[in-house]
Design a protein around this motif. Structure first.
Motif, mmCIF file in Angstrom:
data_model
loop_
_atom_site.group_PDB
_atom_site.id
_atom_site.type_symbol
_atom_site.label_atom_id
_atom_site.label_comp_id
_atom_site.label_asym_id
_atom_site.label_seq_id
_atom_site.Cartn_x
_atom_site.Cartn_y
_atom_site.Cartn_z
ATOM 1 N N ALA A 184 41.720 66.924 -0.883
ATOM 2 C CA ALA A 184 43.015 67.466 -1.326
ATOM 3 C C ALA A 184 43.221 67.166 -2.803
ATOM 4 O O ALA A 184 43.056 66.032 -3.253
ATOM 5 C CB ALA A 184 44.143 66.850 -0.507
ATOM 6 N N ARG A 217 50.504 68.166 9.040
ATOM 7 C CA ARG A 217 49.428 67.252 8.638
ATOM 8 C C ARG A 217 48.960 67.544 7.220
ATOM 9 O O ARG A 217 48.749 66.640 6.406
ATOM 10 C CB ARG A 217 48.272 67.389 9.637
ATOM 11 N N THR A 218 48.815 68.820 6.885
ATOM 12 C CA THR A 218 48.310 69.193 5.570
ATOM 13 C C THR A 218 49.310 68.854 4.477
ATOM 14 O O THR A 218 48.936 68.408 3.383
ATOM 15 C CB THR A 218 47.966 70.697 5.548
ATOM 16 N N LYS A 220 51.341 66.389 4.447
ATOM 17 C CA LYS A 220 51.226 64.951 4.216
ATOM 18 C C LYS A 220 49.974 64.628 3.405
ATOM 19 O O LYS A 220 49.995 63.771 2.518
ATOM 20 C CB LYS A 220 51.193 64.205 5.546
ATOM 21 N N SER A 221 48.844 65.307 3.690
ATOM 22 C CA SER A 221 47.594 65.004 2.976
ATOM 23 C C SER A 221 47.691 65.364 1.512
ATOM 24 O O SER A 221 47.173 64.651 0.642
ATOM 25 C CB SER A 221 46.411 65.726 3.625
ATOM 26 N N ASN A 224 49.259 62.849 -0.880
ATOM 27 C CA ASN A 224 48.405 61.764 -1.384
ATOM 28 C C ASN A 224 47.165 62.318 -2.078
ATOM 29 O O ASN A 224 46.107 61.693 -2.086
ATOM 30 C CB ASN A 224 47.982 60.856 -0.220
ATOM 31 N N ALA A 225 47.295 63.496 -2.677
ATOM 32 C CA ALA A 225 46.145 64.187 -3.244
ATOM 33 C C ALA A 225 45.690 63.559 -4.558
ATOM 34 O O ALA A 225 46.453 62.905 -5.260
ATOM 35 C CB ALA A 225 46.499 65.655 -3.482
ATOM 36 N N TRP A 253 38.006 59.068 0.193
ATOM 37 C CA TRP A 253 38.386 59.817 1.393
ATOM 38 C C TRP A 253 37.422 60.972 1.626
ATOM 39 O O TRP A 253 36.979 61.213 2.761
ATOM 40 C CB TRP A 253 39.808 60.351 1.265
ATOM 41 N N TRP A 277 44.420 67.521 14.276
ATOM 42 C CA TRP A 277 45.180 68.231 13.245
ATOM 43 C C TRP A 277 46.085 69.318 13.835
ATOM 44 O O TRP A 277 46.987 69.800 13.149
ATOM 45 C CB TRP A 277 44.229 68.883 12.251
#
Length: 279
Positions: A184, A217-218, A220-221, A224-225, A253, A277
């Motif tokens: 991400a 989920r995406t 949230k990811s 933290n990209a 990650w 996911w």
């Protein structure tokens, strides 16, 4: 004489960051984009970094083979040689096949796979002459298939297979091949997908619960990209390393995620992960 690199998709995100970083590393940098009216952010970033004189912006649409060839030929005329190509241009696509069209898939493949084929084919004879570098930004989605990214991941899988097959052949004529796999990244690429999420969810029918879980989920990811500059750093390393690796991930990650697939002979580990996911 400074070495010359051509970077596609340089108007924003990883491409913009890689352009500035390559210029800072002393490379004559040809920054290409489909629409040069979107070059303001790059102009500003290059000026702030003090490298505007090393950045040369040119129009290039990777899906147009004639334009690709003309752009690369112009670069050779202007700068004498091409020492590296960074294939970065790409476009996202979110959806599932029952609710999309074959045309959607073809369009995604055209940009993300055939665009890479077009630029690579046009550049190879020049890279062979300079014993240069061929670097392609793929994605962890080129290693691990991800829910609601069927077309995008298919294209990135294709790019990975193309480059992995080309690498030993290119090496026999002095050209090194590297694929760079970001996870991400906080960039305009996400916005450029152009999703109307409420409309997608309303039209998703039986897939709505899975799509909502995927979106949650995406979101949230990407909170933290990596920054584009962090994701671009391995590109510069591949440009300058004495012997660059073939496959490079851009974060811990991404290394862990790709490693799950590369060690997963029967596919159970990957599916155990991606099933979470959409539930």
């Amino acid at each position: 004489m400074a070495k010359t690199v051509l970077i596609t998709g340089a108007s924003s995100g990883i491409g913009l960051a890689a352009t500035v970083a390559a210029a800072e590393a002393g490379w004559t940098t040809i920054a290409t984009m489909r629409d040069t009216s979107k070059a303001d952010a790059l102009h500003k970033a290059a000026a702030e970094a003090g490298v505007a004189d090393r950045v040369h912006i040119k129009r290039l649409d990777v899906v147009d083979p004639e334009l690709v060839t003309a752009c690369i030929d112009e670069a050779i005329t202007e700068f004498g040689q091409l020492d590296a190509l960074v294939n970065n241009a790409g476009a996202g696509q979110v959806g599932t096949i029952e609710q999309g069209t074959v045309e959607d898939v073809r369009a995604t493949m055209e940009v993300n796979f055939f665009g890479v084929v077009n630029t690579t084919r046009a550049a190879m004879r020049h890279l062979r002459a300079s014993e240069g570098r061929l670097i392609t930004v793929t994605s962890v989605g080129g290693v691990v298939g991800q829910p609601f990214n069927e077309a995008y991941c298919a294209a990135k899988f294709a790019v990975e297979g193309f480059m992995e097959s080309l690498a030993p052949v290119a090496a026999t004529v002095g050209v090194s091949v590297t694929v760079v796999e970001p996870g991400a990244v906080a960039s305009a690429f996400v916005a450029n997908v152009g999703l109307d999420l409420p409309a997608m969810l309303a039209a998703a029918g039986p897939y709505a619960p899975a799509l909502q879980a995927y979106i949650d989920r995406t979101t949230k990811s990407f909170g933290n990209a990596q920054t584009p500059a962090q994701a671009a750093a391995p590109i510069i390393e591949a440009l300058t390393a004495e012997q660059p690796a073939f496959r490079v991930q851009t974060s811990d990650w991404a290394r862990q995620f790709a490693g799950t697939k590369l060690a997963d002979l029967d596919g159970s580990a990957v599916l155990a992960l991606t099933n979470t996911w959409v539930r």
